[in-house]
Design a protein around this motif. Structure first.
Motif, PDB file in Angstrom:
ATOM      1  N   VAL A   5      -3.793   6.402   2.372  1.00 59.95           N
ATOM      2  CA  VAL A   5      -3.680   5.314   3.335  1.00 59.95           C
ATOM      3  C   VAL A   5      -2.250   5.319   3.841  1.00 59.95           C
ATOM      4  O   VAL A   5      -1.296   5.279   3.055  1.00 59.95           O
ATOM      5  N   LEU A   6      -2.107   5.357   5.155  1.00 59.24           N
ATOM      6  CA  LEU A   6      -0.794   5.445   5.770  1.00 59.24           C
ATOM      7  C   LEU A   6       0.019   4.180   5.499  1.00 59.24           C
ATOM      8  O   LEU A   6      -0.416   3.075   5.795  1.00 59.24           O
ATOM      9  N   GLY A   7       1.161   4.310   4.884  1.00 56.94           N
ATOM     10  CA  GLY A   7       2.056   3.191   4.627  1.00 56.94           C
ATOM     11  C   GLY A   7       1.717   2.356   3.403  1.00 56.94           C
ATOM     12  O   GLY A   7       2.277   1.279   3.214  1.00 56.94           O
ATOM     13  N   TYR A   8       0.803   2.802   2.567  1.00 49.69           N
ATOM     14  CA  TYR A   8       0.372   2.027   1.395  1.00 49.69           C
ATOM     15  C   TYR A   8       1.539   1.730   0.461  1.00 49.69           C
ATOM     16  O   TYR A   8       1.773   0.582   0.092  1.00 49.69           O
ATOM     17  N   TRP A   9       2.255   2.757   0.067  1.00 47.94           N
ATOM     18  CA  TRP A   9       3.343   2.565  -0.895  1.00 47.94           C
ATOM     19  C   TRP A   9       4.489   1.768  -0.296  1.00 47.94           C
ATOM     20  O   TRP A   9       5.078   0.913  -0.958  1.00 47.94           O
ATOM     21  N   THR A  10       4.790   2.016   0.965  1.00 46.42           N
ATOM     22  CA  THR A  10       5.882   1.293   1.625  1.00 46.42           C
ATOM     23  C   THR A  10       5.565  -0.191   1.701  1.00 46.42           C
ATOM     24  O   THR A  10       6.408  -1.035   1.359  1.00 46.42           O
ATOM     25  N   LEU A  11       4.368  -0.534   2.148  1.00 43.42           N
ATOM     26  CA  LEU A  11       3.993  -1.944   2.265  1.00 43.42           C
ATOM     27  C   LEU A  11       3.891  -2.625   0.896  1.00 43.42           C
ATOM     28  O   LEU A  11       4.212  -3.810   0.765  1.00 43.42           O
ATOM     29  N   THR A  12       3.451  -1.899  -0.111  1.00 41.94           N
ATOM     30  CA  THR A  12       3.365  -2.483  -1.451  1.00 41.94           C
ATOM     31  C   THR A  12       4.749  -2.790  -1.995  1.00 41.94           C
ATOM     32  O   THR A  12       4.977  -3.868  -2.565  1.00 41.94           O
ATOM     33  N   TRP A  13       5.703  -1.876  -1.821  1.00 37.16           N
ATOM     34  CA  TRP A  13       7.071  -2.133  -2.283  1.00 37.16           C
ATOM     35  C   TRP A  13       7.726  -3.257  -1.492  1.00 37.16           C
ATOM     36  O   TRP A  13       8.423  -4.106  -2.054  1.00 37.16           O
TER      37      TRP A  13
END
Length: 90
Positions: A5-13
């Motif tokens: 999923v595009l941007g999953y880790w960025t948005l979670t952090w």
């Protein structure tokens, strides 16, 4: 949750960091003298801090790739929306 999923880790952090930062900001807004001081205290204690804590737990669950983190994220978002709705109507 293994799909890309595009941007999953960025948005979670970003979510985790913003929920941690939200706790002292809520305390500052409540302590700031305004005309609605009692309403601010009531909403902060009943919705603001619990929503931030649920957001921290949900972000942690999403980082560890638990599927129930999505449910907690939606719950935290609904708590935040229900807490800010009275201010947008007033």
């Amino acid at each position: 949750m293994r799909e890309r999923v595009l941007g999953y880790w960025t948005l979670t952090w970003i979510s985790l960091i913003s929920n941690i930062i939200a706790l002292p900001i809520i305390a500052f807004i409540v302590s700031y003298g305004s005309a609605l001081k009692m309403a601010n205290i009531t909403l902060a204690i009943s919705l603001g801090w619990p929503a931030a804590i649920v957001g921290i737990v949900s972000s942690s669950a999403l980082l560890s790739e638990k599927k129930w983190g999505i449910t907690l994220t939606l719950l935290s978002l609904s708590m935040i929306i229900s807490g800010t709705a009275p201010y947008s109507i007033f």
